[in-house]
Design a protein around this motif. Structure first.
Motif, mmCIF file in Angstrom:
data_model
loop_
_atom_site.group_PDB
_atom_site.id
_atom_site.type_symbol
_atom_site.label_atom_id
_atom_site.label_comp_id
_atom_site.label_asym_id
_atom_site.label_seq_id
_atom_site.Cartn_x
_atom_site.Cartn_y
_atom_site.Cartn_z
ATOM 1 N N LEU A 13 9.457 -124.897 -9.839
ATOM 2 C CA LEU A 13 8.993 -123.502 -10.177
ATOM 3 C C LEU A 13 10.037 -122.731 -10.920
ATOM 4 C CD1 LEU A 13 7.220 -121.075 -9.576
ATOM 5 C CD2 LEU A 13 8.194 -120.928 -7.535
ATOM 6 N N GLY A 14 11.306 -122.943 -10.412
ATOM 7 C CA GLY A 14 12.358 -122.434 -11.064
ATOM 8 C C GLY A 14 12.512 -122.447 -12.634
ATOM 9 N N GLU A 15 12.295 -123.777 -12.964
ATOM 10 C CA GLU A 15 12.151 -124.316 -14.393
ATOM 11 C C GLU A 15 11.130 -123.791 -15.188
ATOM 12 O OE1 GLU A 15 12.331 -128.585 -14.280
ATOM 13 O OE2 GLU A 15 14.418 -128.616 -13.712
ATOM 14 N N THR A 16 9.929 -123.703 -14.631
ATOM 15 C CA THR A 16 8.719 -123.039 -15.191
ATOM 16 C C THR A 16 9.019 -121.648 -15.493
ATOM 17 O OG1 THR A 16 7.254 -124.679 -14.297
ATOM 18 C CG2 THR A 16 6.463 -122.496 -14.935
ATOM 19 N N LEU A 17 9.557 -120.865 -14.406
ATOM 20 C CA LEU A 17 9.938 -119.388 -14.525
ATOM 21 C C LEU A 17 10.743 -119.323 -15.485
ATOM 22 C CD1 LEU A 17 9.937 -118.320 -10.867
ATOM 23 C CD2 LEU A 17 8.340 -117.573 -12.570
ATOM 24 N N TYR A 18 11.773 -119.875 -15.983
ATOM 25 C CA TYR A 18 12.991 -119.791 -16.660
ATOM 26 C C TYR A 18 12.254 -119.954 -18.120
ATOM 27 C CZ TYR A 18 17.119 -121.338 -19.698
ATOM 28 O OH TYR A 18 17.942 -121.560 -20.751
ATOM 29 N N MET A 19 11.491 -120.918 -18.344
ATOM 30 C CA MET A 19 10.870 -121.251 -19.745
ATOM 31 C C MET A 19 10.124 -120.157 -20.042
ATOM 32 S SD MET A 19 9.889 -125.375 -19.791
ATOM 33 C CE MET A 19 9.093 -125.577 -18.374
ATOM 34 N N VAL A 20 9.180 -119.682 -19.201
ATOM 35 C CA VAL A 20 8.229 -118.633 -19.436
ATOM 36 C C VAL A 20 8.797 -117.250 -19.663
ATOM 37 C CG1 VAL A 20 6.291 -117.220 -18.472
ATOM 38 C CG2 VAL A 20 6.301 -119.656 -18.217
ATOM 39 N N ARG A 80 16.410 -129.762 -31.814
ATOM 40 C CA ARG A 80 17.526 -130.515 -31.512
ATOM 41 C C ARG A 80 18.759 -129.721 -32.670
ATOM 42 N NH1 ARG A 80 15.113 -136.447 -32.914
ATOM 43 N NH2 ARG A 80 14.799 -137.182 -30.573
ATOM 44 N N ILE A 81 18.373 -129.191 -33.599
ATOM 45 C CA ILE A 81 19.378 -128.146 -34.167
ATOM 46 C C ILE A 81 19.751 -126.794 -33.527
ATOM 47 C CG2 ILE A 81 19.588 -126.633 -36.266
ATOM 48 C CD1 ILE A 81 18.011 -128.588 -37.869
ATOM 49 N N ILE A 82 18.679 -126.481 -32.847
ATOM 50 C CA ILE A 82 18.837 -125.059 -32.141
ATOM 51 C C ILE A 82 19.534 -125.389 -30.842
ATOM 52 C CG2 ILE A 82 17.683 -123.151 -31.004
ATOM 53 C CD1 ILE A 82 17.696 -122.991 -33.960
ATOM 54 N N VAL A 83 19.184 -126.250 -30.048
ATOM 55 C CA VAL A 83 19.743 -126.528 -28.755
ATOM 56 C C VAL A 83 20.374 -127.755 -28.090
ATOM 57 C CG1 VAL A 83 17.938 -124.827 -27.509
ATOM 58 C CG2 VAL A 83 17.424 -127.396 -27.727
ATOM 59 N N GLY A 84 20.342 -128.753 -29.351
ATOM 60 C CA GLY A 84 21.121 -130.076 -29.235
ATOM 61 C C GLY A 84 20.212 -131.172 -28.638
ATOM 62 N N THR A 85 19.140 -130.865 -28.077
ATOM 63 C CA THR A 85 18.315 -131.886 -27.527
ATOM 64 C C THR A 85 16.958 -131.761 -27.742
ATOM 65 O OG1 THR A 85 17.896 -133.105 -25.262
ATOM 66 C CG2 THR A 85 18.410 -130.765 -25.191
ATOM 67 N N SER A 86 16.122 -132.545 -27.568
ATOM 68 C CA SER A 86 14.499 -132.507 -27.623
ATOM 69 C C SER A 86 13.754 -132.553 -26.088
ATOM 70 C CB SER A 86 13.905 -133.444 -28.696
ATOM 71 O OG SER A 86 14.167 -134.920 -28.164
ATOM 72 N N ILE A 87 14.749 -132.749 -25.174
ATOM 73 C CA ILE A 87 14.070 -132.912 -23.858
ATOM 74 C C ILE A 87 14.713 -132.048 -22.808
ATOM 75 C CG2 ILE A 87 13.882 -134.455 -21.813
ATOM 76 C CD1 ILE A 87 14.207 -136.916 -23.718
ATOM 77 N N GLY A 88 13.878 -131.482 -21.974
ATOM 78 C CA GLY A 88 14.493 -130.214 -20.879
ATOM 79 C C GLY A 88 13.881 -129.129 -21.094
ATOM 80 N N THR A 89 14.262 -128.206 -20.360
ATOM 81 C CA THR A 89 13.861 -126.840 -20.399
ATOM 82 C C THR A 89 14.248 -126.124 -21.234
ATOM 83 O OG1 THR A 89 15.526 -126.049 -18.912
ATOM 84 C CG2 THR A 89 13.297 -126.609 -17.898
ATOM 85 N N ASN A 90 15.586 -126.081 -21.932
ATOM 86 C CA ASN A 90 16.027 -125.431 -22.956
ATOM 87 C C ASN A 90 15.115 -125.765 -24.209
ATOM 88 O OD1 ASN A 90 17.841 -123.756 -21.840
ATOM 89 N ND2 ASN A 90 19.380 -125.523 -21.703
ATOM 90 N N ALA A 91 14.937 -127.103 -24.509
ATOM 91 C CA ALA A 91 14.289 -127.611 -25.569
ATOM 92 C C ALA A 91 12.863 -127.198 -25.469
ATOM 93 C CB ALA A 91 14.476 -129.091 -25.606
ATOM 94 N N ALA A 92 12.292 -127.129 -24.461
ATOM 95 C CA ALA A 92 11.003 -126.541 -24.295
ATOM 96 C C ALA A 92 10.728 -125.218 -24.798
ATOM 97 C CB ALA A 92 10.362 -126.751 -22.906
ATOM 98 N N SER A 97 8.319 -120.464 -27.794
ATOM 99 C CA SER A 97 8.318 -119.282 -28.433
ATOM 100 C C SER A 97 7.859 -119.321 -29.734
ATOM 101 C CB SER A 97 10.060 -119.078 -28.698
ATOM 102 O OG SER A 97 10.800 -118.816 -27.502
ATOM 103 N N ILE A 98 8.135 -120.509 -30.560
ATOM 104 C CA ILE A 98 7.480 -120.474 -31.846
ATOM 105 C C ILE A 98 5.912 -120.430 -31.821
ATOM 106 C CG2 ILE A 98 7.173 -122.126 -33.815
ATOM 107 C CD1 ILE A 98 10.032 -122.829 -33.780
ATOM 108 N N ALA A 99 5.186 -121.241 -30.588
ATOM 109 C CA ALA A 99 3.746 -121.004 -30.486
ATOM 110 C C ALA A 99 3.491 -119.223 -29.960
ATOM 111 C CB ALA A 99 3.507 -121.912 -29.316
ATOM 112 N N ALA A 166 4.479 -132.674 -19.985
ATOM 113 C CA ALA A 166 4.080 -134.008 -20.490
ATOM 114 C C ALA A 166 5.231 -134.752 -21.276
ATOM 115 C CB ALA A 166 2.493 -133.870 -21.098
ATOM 116 N N ILE A 167 6.027 -133.983 -21.969
ATOM 117 C CA ILE A 167 6.774 -134.912 -23.013
ATOM 118 C C ILE A 167 8.256 -134.539 -22.472
ATOM 119 C CG2 ILE A 167 4.925 -135.030 -24.954
ATOM 120 C CD1 ILE A 167 6.712 -132.882 -26.298
ATOM 121 N N GLY A 168 8.521 -134.264 -21.185
ATOM 122 C CA GLY A 168 9.884 -134.153 -20.800
ATOM 123 C C GLY A 168 10.518 -132.816 -20.823
ATOM 124 N N GLY A 169 9.598 -131.746 -20.830
ATOM 125 C CA GLY A 169 9.998 -130.417 -20.640
ATOM 126 C C GLY A 169 10.383 -129.943 -19.572
#
Length: 217
Positions: A13-20, A80-92, A97-99, A166-169
């Motif tokens: 829940l904390g990760e979801t709130l952070y992403m949203v 990967r350029i923006i956050v250094g990874t493609s997996i995890g909450t920061n990557a998601a 945001s772009i969507a 679904a893809i490691g967000g």
């Protein structure tokens, strides 16, 4: 349900709130000005520039029409350029945001177009500058509709954040996939669904309340 699973739900829940929350702020900060530009550069408006307006509109439409799951995969190098990874909450947060940015832009555009043209003409006749018209006429008059549009954006982001799992967000979506679906834990699936529904209800109720408070009509 075990205490360990409850802790995982709280963490999800904390990760979801952070992403949203972060993606909502980014999309609002960039989407609202973009929506204003789409309106004021339109035909017969205060900053008419049809070539620029049509080009920008085409870019917004192209981004909006791309399914989110495809967008997430397509921009992995950029993420990967923006956050250094493609997996995890920061990557998601990057694809979220772009969507959401073009969605917010179109919502704001629609809200601003509802403002009575007579108000704009009255402001122009009194010598108001384009910036004064934007910040003292257009945005204040359209604020209730903008709030409702932003509410819809946040609700969409809650759904997208679950899809990002679904893809490691990370977040509740990741928890539902790894523990609920792959380990056949119906209780975990049910818990994540209930939490997501509660989040949507809270966001919708809050948006309706603030929109009503700001409505001068």
């Amino acid at each position: 349900m075990s205490q360990d699973m409850l802790m995982l739900l709280v963490e999800g829940l904390g990760e979801t709130l952070y992403m949203v929350v972060v993606s909502s702020l980014v999309s609002a900060l960039l989407g609202i000005p973009l929506g204003v530009i789409l309106v004021v550069t339109g035909k017969n408006h205060i900053k008419e520039n049809l070539a620029f307006n049509q080009t920008l509109g085409a870019i917004v439409n192209a981004t909006r029409s791309t399914p989110f799951i495809i967008l997430m995969v397509a921009i992995i190098p950029f993420t990967r350029i923006i956050v250094g990874t493609s997996i995890g909450t920061n990557a998601a947060i990057v694809p979220l945001s772009i969507a959401a940015i073009p969605f917010v832009a179109r919502v704001v555009e629609s809200a601003l177009k509802e403002v009575d043209a007579g108000l704009i003409e009255a402001a122009q006749s009194m010598g108001a500058s384009p910036n004064q018209i934007i910040f003292k006429v257009l945005i204040p008059e359209a604020m209730p509709s903008i709030i409702l549009g932003l509410t819809l954006t946040v609700i969409s982001l809650i759904g997208y954040s679950a899809m990002a799992g679904a893809i490691g967000g990370g977040g509740l979506g990741d928890l539902a996939i790894r523990y609920g679906y792959q380990r056949f834990r119906a209780d975990v699936m049910l818990a994540t669904v209930v939490i997501l529904i509660a989040m949507v209800q809270l966001v919708q109720s809050s948006g309706d309340y603030f929109a009503h408070k700001l409505n001068k009509r």
